[in-house]
Each structure stands twice: as C-alpha cells, then as structure tokens.
Design a protein around this motif. Structure first.
Motif, mmCIF file in Angstrom:
data_model
loop_
_atom_site.group_PDB
_atom_site.id
_atom_site.type_symbol
_atom_site.label_atom_id
_atom_site.label_comp_id
_atom_site.label_asym_id
_atom_site.label_seq_id
_atom_site.Cartn_x
_atom_site.Cartn_y
_atom_site.Cartn_z
ATOM 1 N N LEU B 118 0.715 -1.226 -0.151
ATOM 2 C CA LEU B 118 -0.113 0.023 0.022
ATOM 3 C C LEU B 118 0.951 1.216 0.033
ATOM 4 O O LEU B 118 1.990 1.405 0.949
ATOM 5 N N ILE B 119 0.891 1.918 -0.959
ATOM 6 C CA ILE B 119 1.507 3.144 -1.101
ATOM 7 C C ILE B 119 0.867 4.208 -0.199
ATOM 8 O O ILE B 119 -0.067 4.880 -0.368
ATOM 9 N N ALA B 141 0.674 -1.775 -7.097
ATOM 10 C CA ALA B 141 0.431 -1.808 -5.614
ATOM 11 C C ALA B 141 -0.759 -0.944 -5.280
ATOM 12 O O ALA B 141 -1.360 -0.242 -6.561
ATOM 13 N N ALA B 142 -1.332 -1.013 -4.189
ATOM 14 C CA ALA B 142 -2.427 -0.143 -3.795
ATOM 15 C C ALA B 142 -2.158 1.030 -3.629
ATOM 16 O O ALA B 142 -1.013 1.308 -3.075
ATOM 17 N N VAL B 143 -2.935 2.251 -3.524
ATOM 18 C CA VAL B 143 -2.121 3.497 -3.374
ATOM 19 C C VAL B 143 -3.311 4.235 -2.562
ATOM 20 O O VAL B 143 -4.730 4.299 -2.870
ATOM 21 N N ILE B 144 -2.594 5.064 -1.639
ATOM 22 C CA ILE B 144 -3.608 5.924 -0.694
ATOM 23 C C ILE B 144 -3.557 7.436 -1.228
ATOM 24 O O ILE B 144 -2.389 7.981 -1.875
ATOM 25 N N ILE B 178 -9.980 0.482 -9.348
ATOM 26 C CA ILE B 178 -10.434 1.407 -8.233
ATOM 27 C C ILE B 178 -10.468 0.760 -6.888
ATOM 28 O O ILE B 178 -10.404 1.484 -5.959
ATOM 29 N N GLU B 179 -10.652 -0.567 -6.894
ATOM 30 C CA GLU B 179 -10.416 -1.144 -5.726
ATOM 31 C C GLU B 179 -9.004 -1.019 -5.029
ATOM 32 O O GLU B 179 -8.762 -1.263 -3.613
ATOM 33 N N ASP B 180 -7.913 -0.583 -5.848
ATOM 34 C CA ASP B 180 -6.656 -0.209 -5.190
ATOM 35 C C ASP B 180 -6.358 1.198 -4.823
ATOM 36 O O ASP B 180 -5.233 1.407 -4.699
ATOM 37 N N ILE B 181 -7.348 1.881 -4.847
ATOM 38 C CA ILE B 181 -7.276 3.246 -4.396
ATOM 39 C C ILE B 181 -8.042 3.330 -3.067
ATOM 40 O O ILE B 181 -9.317 3.193 -2.809
ATOM 41 N N VAL B 182 -7.314 4.014 -2.125
ATOM 42 C CA VAL B 182 -7.897 4.172 -0.764
ATOM 43 C C VAL B 182 -7.679 5.792 -0.588
ATOM 44 O O VAL B 182 -6.552 6.364 -0.766
#
Lengths: 287, 287
Positions: B118-119, B141-144, B178-182
């Motif tokens: 998670l970035i 990676a997922a990303v904040i 979009i699931e990978d964006i927090v």
C-alpha cells in the motif's frame, strides 16, 4: 431530509431545546427502580434522600432533562409518581421526562407538572396510541414514540421505521406538532444478537432522513452481557449520535458517557471553539 | 452507492483484505520519525532495535498492516527506506504501507517488497500524480490518495471530494483498479478550527456514497492541542468508522484506539457473535 426539528421542553421558567443543530441532551436515567435495587427500596420505604441526591448529581454531571420512573411493583403509581416528581422538583429545576406505562399515573403526573414535559412513552400498539396521545395533546407535552407495534419489536430497520410512521401519522393527525415527537428506535443488546446494534443505527438513519425528528434511546442497552461494556457504550453512543441520536437516556455520571457526548458534539461542529469541551475538562480535573 | 469495494494488500503468502464488510484494519503508525524523537534517533544511529520492537508490539496489539516511514531529515531515504523495511520484515509478516514523499525512495522500496504494498501516498497535485501513479501501476500496488490539490487542502467536504474525483479518475484512467485506491480525506485538528472534524466526516460520507472506496485517515489528528485527547480520539474514530472509515492509521497499542475499532465493528455487525470482542477482552485481562 436535512431538517433538524427542534423539540422544546420546559419547567417553570426553564427551557431546554433538543435538536441536531445543538449539543446532545443527556436525559438522566438514574431515577428508575427498574434494575436499581436502591431506588426500588427507597421508593418502597418512602425515603427520598437517595432520589434527591440522584437528581442533584445528575444535573451537576451535565443532564439537562431527568427521567423519572416510579414503577414499583405493587405500589400505587398514580400517587407515587407525582410524589416522586415533587421531590425531584424540590431540588433541581430541569424539565422532566415522565416515564410510566400507566396512563392514569401519566395523567396525574401531567396535572401537577409546571411546564411542557416529555412523556416516556407511547408506542405503536393501538392501546398505547389511544391512551397516551390524547394526554400529550391535552397537556401540550412532547412525547417519545417507541418502535414497538402490536406484533412486537420489528426485526428490521425498515420495520422500525414503519412503526415510527404510524406513531407520527397518528400524533400529527390529532394536531400534535411533529417537533413534539421524539422517536426511540430501541437499542437492544448485541450480547443476544450481534446484528442488533447495526439494525438500530440503520433505523435511526432511516427515521432521521425521512422526518428530521429528534431521536432518543437507552444506548447502553446494546452492551448488556458483553464484557468491558464502557468501551462498547462509548463507541456505540458516538456512532448513534453521528447517525442522528440527539437525546440519549443515559447515566451522565459515567465519565465515558459524558465525555463521549461532548466529544461527539465537538466532532460534529456543535461546540463552538470547543468551549464546552474545555469547560468540562476543567471540571473533571478539579475533582 | 452501497458497494463496499475490497482492497487487497499482501506480503509473501499473507493477504489482508480491507472492506466495509470486514473488521476495521488499523494501520500501525508508530514506525515514523515524524513527531517521534526516539524513532528519529534510532534511524539516525542505524539502531533498529526500537523499530523491530515497535513492529512486533503493534502486530501483537492487533495491527494487520504497518506504516513504515524513513523520512529522516538529511538522510538518504532511497537507501534507508528499504533497509528499514527489511528490519521490519525480519520480525513480522504483515503487509506494509510504504510512507514516503520521495518517488525514488518509493521505487527503491517497491523493488524489494515481496508482495502487493500500500503506497502512502499520492495526492491531487500534478507533480505527485505524475510521479506516483505510474509506480503504483508498474508494481501493482494499492495507493492512498490524499485530498490535497495544487491549490492546497480544500476547505469544504465537496472540495475534498473533487480531489478524490481527480485522483480516482487519473488512476483508473491509467488502468489502476478502483479497488486499489484508498482515499484519505485528511483529518485536521479541531483545536485550530472547531468545524474541521465535521468537515472530514462529511467528506468521508460523500466519497463513500459516490465510489464505495476504502477510506483511511490519521483520525487522532483531530485532537491535537485539545485536552483529554483520548476521549476525543475514541469518539471521533467511532463516528468516522460509522461514516465509512475502514483503515485508520493509528497506534493500536493505545487501549482506546483498539477497543474503539473493535467496538465499532461489533456495533456495525462486522463481528459475528462478538467473538473478536470477547477474544480481545480476554487478551486485555491477561495483561
């Protein structure tokens, strides 16, 4: 709707306003023999010292409305309830929430009450609607509507909303202002059903979206039978206030209850410059 | 929308899922020299004992993802960040949230990371979008996404949503799911602006309603400069979880933080039969 209806209750010259635009009102729950043996014994003995202390201490702790319940098994509530109220009114000057399932006791109480009371409660059962709403109308009182119907407590949030619909429709149909109706969607223990808390939060949301009415509940009920209740109560009350709860029936003398209500008000922008928070912090430190 | 998107992060064989249908994930915040002098001194001295302890203790306390930040002023973060991660990965096996403002350090970290990280973070500034999103895409990676734009931190909930719009549009436009964006709508202190907390809660609501994405925030920020912070933090976190916060960045070793997350999960029906609550209660009693 985003309307925040304002419920007004009074005693003598004192006015308390309940609204989602204002700080949370904690209705002090302690003057109630149900589940409190000391209050039961005091009422049975006709010794009101404990009750007078409870009244004073709850107001000191921040309650601006007090629940009064004289439901002693076997006692004559029609006499006892007004007497209990008199003792309370002797020592504090905050509006009362008259808590009885007995319509005759309710009327006796309303007769002696010097102001606009909050009735606790009517529910969606025909018998209750017929007995309580005319008294609310006649005495100009505000009234709590419990989400119970003739078929029991609905097991869905939509079902609780339907009972609220019925109570609001019936009350407003006889000329009671919608501002004078406060809905209690019923907080049930999560110890028996782990989905019970979520159901009530959803019911609050639905009822508030539809009507903008004020919401009460005994939010601490959610934690019966669960260990370390205080943490559950604090989190649940904060979430319920976020959902739309405006006047929980609770014990203001429990630090977590009082601080949670104050912190929730701060978090929702209802405590200008955090002055309320700071003032209460100083009060806590002095103890 | 009522969709609850699922963000998946991994390390080696371990998978952590973040979603509004699942218990709250506390991203442990302690491995960060910003505001923690002991961590700063340890990183400066190349002594990782404290950091390894912090990693182990946060995981013991219930964090299933750890934030790692090597932003020591004057240090070579491109070398220090992967080294810090290696030390942490030596002692715990939970996914990492790679916390850096330096794209070169981020790439060096992603290169050595054994899984889907998670970035922390990209923001709405052009420079950030251009530097970080391609790395998230390349390394899977997922990303904040922080709600800051080239014109600063928006002063309205709608403004924060607009930054979220921009980040989500840009990221999904280049093929990031979009699931990978927090989204982090930014929790700011109510000590400086008493409406700051309410603004962020509203932003969470707007973003969740529109996208159903996961939400993170350093929720304890709301109480900087306010006395008795722990009560404010507990109430605010509960309300934020109710609004849609799924993975706060917080200190799981603070009892109020951990119990609030667990109680909120229970209250939202995410803790079947309260088993999680009971288990953690027993752990607390053993101490």
């Amino acid at each position: 709707m985003n309307v925040a209806l304002k419920t007004i209750v009074t005693i003598n010259e004192n006015i308390v306003e309940i609204s989602r635009d204002l700080p949370t009102v904690i209705i002090g729950e302690r003057i109630n023999p149900t589940g409190r043996k000391a209050v039961l014994a005091a009422l049975e003995a006709g010794n009101f010292d404990l009750i007078r202390d409870d009244a004073v201490n709850q107001v000191k702790a921040g309650s601006t409305v007090l629940d009064v319940n004289a439901g002693v098994p076997g006692a004559n509530e029609v006499e006892l309830l007004p007497q209990l109220m008199k003792e309370v009114m002797d020592v504090v000057d905050v509006p009362l929430c008259i808590d009885t399932a007995n319509p005759e006791a309710l009327e006796a109480a309303l007769k002696v009450y010097p102001g606009k009371a909050l009735i606790n409660s009517v529910n969606g059962e025909e018998k209750s609607l017929e007995a309580v709403l005319p008294l609310a109308k006649e005495y100009g009182a505000a009234v709590i509507g419990l989400c119970i119907s003739d078929s029991g407590i609905p097991k869905t949030a939509e079902g609780r909303l339907e009972v609220a619909d019925k109570i609001i429709e019936r009350a407003t149909g006889m000329g009671i202002a919608i501002e004078d109706i406060v809905i209690d969607p019923l907080a049930m223990t999560m110890g028996a059903d782990h989905l019970a808390g979520a159901l009530t939060l959803n019911a609050v949301k639905l009822i508030v979206e539809k009507y903008g009415v004020n919401i009460t509940m005994g939010s601490s009920n959610v934690s019966f039978g669960i260990p370390d209740r205080k943490y559950v109560n604090a989190a649940y009350m904060a979430m319920a206030i976020h959902a739309g709860l405006t006047c929980p029936i609770a014990n203001p003398m429990v630090t977590e209850i009082r601080t949670t209500a104050l912190a929730a008000d701060l978090a929702l922008g209802r405590d200008e410059y955090g002055m309320h928070w700071i003032k209460e912090f100083r009060k806590r430190k002095k103890k």
